[in-house]
Design an enzyme around this catalytic site. Structure first.
Site, PDB file in Angstrom:
ATOM      1  N   ARG A  49       7.585 -19.756  -8.597  1.00  0.00           N
ATOM      2  CA  ARG A  49       8.993 -19.527  -8.272  1.00  0.00           C
ATOM      3  C   ARG A  49       9.429 -20.264  -7.018  1.00  0.00           C
ATOM      4  NH1 ARG A  49       6.504 -14.700  -6.867  1.00  0.00           N
ATOM      5  NH2 ARG A  49       6.690 -14.097  -4.670  1.00  0.00           N
ATOM      6  N   ARG A 109     -14.231 -11.617   3.261  1.00  0.00           N
ATOM      7  CA  ARG A 109     -14.721 -11.490   4.635  1.00  0.00           C
ATOM      8  C   ARG A 109     -16.116 -10.877   4.724  1.00  0.00           C
ATOM      9  NH1 ARG A 109      -8.964  -9.202   6.577  1.00  0.00           N
ATOM     10  NH2 ARG A 109      -7.905 -11.218   6.879  1.00  0.00           N
ATOM     11  N   CYS A 139      -6.173  -9.909  11.484  1.00  0.00           N
ATOM     12  CA  CYS A 139      -5.402 -10.174  12.702  1.00  0.00           C
ATOM     13  C   CYS A 139      -5.731  -9.200  13.826  1.00  0.00           C
ATOM     14  CB  CYS A 139      -3.908 -10.154  12.394  1.00  0.00           C
ATOM     15  SG  CYS A 139      -3.315  -8.652  11.581  1.00  0.00           S
ATOM     16  N   GLN A 166      -0.267  -1.940  16.477  1.00  0.00           N
ATOM     17  CA  GLN A 166      -0.064  -3.085  15.613  1.00  0.00           C
ATOM     18  C   GLN A 166       1.404  -3.314  15.257  1.00  0.00           C
ATOM     19  OE1 GLN A 166      -4.258  -2.075  13.432  1.00  0.00           O
ATOM     20  NE2 GLN A 166      -2.852  -3.366  12.272  1.00  0.00           N
ATOM     21  N   GLY A 170       2.412  -7.490  10.755  1.00  0.00           N
ATOM     22  CA  GLY A 170       1.112  -7.411  10.112  1.00  0.00           C
ATOM     23  C   GLY A 170       1.211  -6.965   8.664  1.00  0.00           C
ATOM     24  N   LYS A 235     -11.994  -2.643   8.785  1.00  0.00           N
ATOM     25  CA  LYS A 235     -12.059  -4.095   9.005  1.00  0.00           C
ATOM     26  C   LYS A 235     -12.474  -4.406  10.436  1.00  0.00           C
ATOM     27  CE  LYS A 235      -8.395  -5.225   5.692  1.00  0.00           C
ATOM     28  NZ  LYS A 235      -6.964  -5.647   5.566  1.00  0.00           N
ATOM     29  N   ARG A 257       0.494   1.888  14.095  1.00  0.00           N
ATOM     30  CA  ARG A 257       1.613   0.963  13.896  1.00  0.00           C
ATOM     31  C   ARG A 257       2.731   1.330  14.868  1.00  0.00           C
ATOM     32  NH1 ARG A 257       0.855  -3.594  10.938  1.00  0.00           N
ATOM     33  NH2 ARG A 257       0.059  -2.404   9.160  1.00  0.00           N
ATOM     34  N   HIS A 264      -0.003  -7.900  18.239  1.00  0.00           N
ATOM     35  CA  HIS A 264      -0.814  -6.691  18.287  1.00  0.00           C
ATOM     36  C   HIS A 264      -1.349  -6.475  19.705  1.00  0.00           C
ATOM     37  CE1 HIS A 264      -0.440  -6.518  14.077  1.00  0.00           C
ATOM     38  NE2 HIS A 264      -1.631  -6.929  13.695  1.00  0.00           N
ATOM     39  N   ASN A 337      -0.229 -11.829  16.346  1.00  0.00           N
ATOM     40  CA  ASN A 337      -0.946 -11.623  15.090  1.00  0.00           C
ATOM     41  C   ASN A 337      -0.642 -12.663  14.028  1.00  0.00           C
ATOM     42  OD1 ASN A 337       1.555  -9.868  15.357  1.00  0.00           O
ATOM     43  ND2 ASN A 337       1.260  -9.775  13.129  1.00  0.00           N
TER      44      ASN A 337
END
Length: 357
Positions: A49, A109, A139, A166, A170, A235, A257, A264, A337
């Site tokens: 798209r 990862r 991040c 954060q 993010g 993570k 958050r 961050h 971030n």
């Protein structure tokens, strides 16, 4: 491995940016225009798209092509800035067609056959990539790991306790749109008058967050991973262990958050193998590549997102020894971030590969 060099750039490798129209992809194009010009053709790839759109990179207008197998023909390095499920499907395709993939998603990862690389900390890891894929850390991890890696190299890290604050970017474009929409909805709202004022003002407009983020802090980021932990928290633990080569490092993390668009912040409690001094820690931080020491609290100087947004380094302040432990340091860390936390680190990894091509 050879690529199709851009006319007038003979012998230079071809780079593909997959997800060029996304939040991180947009920053990536800015970064590629600002860094040393080591690439021949830069091919922009996105979903069908978005094909046909024209974006500017290195001062030149470039047309976006659709994500297909053929889009990777002649590509030496492919940087992926896409959701996990897209990377899972297409990164192996790009690698099979001869590209080295540098993936910014979370898909690979923790794969033992995929190195997780931060160039200032473990650049040697790019050399061993059995699947032809190199992973970029999350991040949040990247916002602290460059400074932490420098301290670990000197003192030997034994334990890590982290709280993150954060930014909504993010969560991508949708996170930013949600915060901006909520800020307009809560204009004039006074906290402390009655419970739920912000929730009533926002209604169902919480976007990718479980609670309103405007005029609020939300002690949750990511998805549920069992036993009360979120994916973002896991993570930080797992990636820090892998990057630093400390598979059993004790790590405790709480991810929060906050109503900040980009950058961050983290509080870091790091315990080391022996006694540490603030003076030596400050020397290490001040001279570490990719780190800025900004630390004079008596004069009101310490990093905040407003200082750091749009910059590349990790910024460190509030450096002090723990009150009750001579082997531990307390830090406050900020990192953009979308730059070092995503696009910049990916670009730096790709540049490490140029000497091999």
């Amino acid at each position: 491995m050879t690529g199709t060099a851009r006319p007038g750039r003979p012998g230079r490798p071809t780079l593909a940016v997959v997800g060029a129209t996304g939040a991180v992809g947009t920053v990536m194009l800015q970064i590629l225009s600002q860094r040393a010009d080591v690439w021949g053709e830069i091919r922009l790839i996105a979903s069908p798209r978005s094909a046909g759109r024209k974006l500017t990179v290195r001062g030149e207008e470039t047309e976006v092509v659709a994500l297909t197998e053929e889009a990777f023909d002649g590509v030496d390095v492919a940087m992926f800035d896409v959701p996990d499920e897209v990377a899972e499907r297409w990164a192996p395709v790009a690698a099979a067609r001869g590209a080295v993939v540098v993936d910014n998603s979370g898909a690979f990862r923790m794969d033992p056959d995929v190195p997780l690389v931060v160039p200032e900390v473990n650049p040697h890891a790019v050399r061993t990539r059995p699947r032809g894929i190199i992973a970029n850390p999350n991040c949040t991890t990247l916002s602290m790991i460059v400074a932490l890696g420098a301290l670990h190299a000197e003192f030997g890290l034994r334990e890590l306790v982290v709280s993150s604050y954060q930014a909504v970017s993010g969560a991508g474009h949708e996170g930013v749109r949600t915060l901006r929409a909520q800020m307009s909805l809560v204009a004039g709202t006074e906290l402390g008058t009655s419970p739920g004022d912000v929730r009533r003002a926002v209604g169902d407009n919480t976007g990718p967050f479980p609670e309103p983020v405007a005029l609020n802090v939300v002690p949750w980021a990511g998805s549920y991973r069992g036993d009360g932990w979120s994916s973002e928290e896991m993570k930080v633990r797992d990636e820090s262990r892998k990057i630093l080569g400390l598979p059993t490092l004790p790590v405790a993390v709480t991810c929060v958050r906050v109503p900040v668009v980009t950058t961050h912040s983290l509080t870091v409690h790091a315990r080391f193998e022996g006694e540490v001094t603030v003076d030596r820690a400050r020397e290490i931080i001040a001279t570490a590549p990719g780190v800025v020491l900004f630390d004079n609290p008596a004069a009101g100087e310490f990093p905040t997102p407003a200082d750091v947004v749009g910059t590349d380094p990790t910024w460190v302040g509030r450096v002090r020894r723990a009150l009750d432990d001579p082997t531990a340091l307390e830090l406050f860390v900020c990192g953009d971030n979308l730059r070092k936390g995503a696009a910049l680190n990916t670009a730096q990894i790709a540049e490490l590969l140029v000497v091999e091509l």
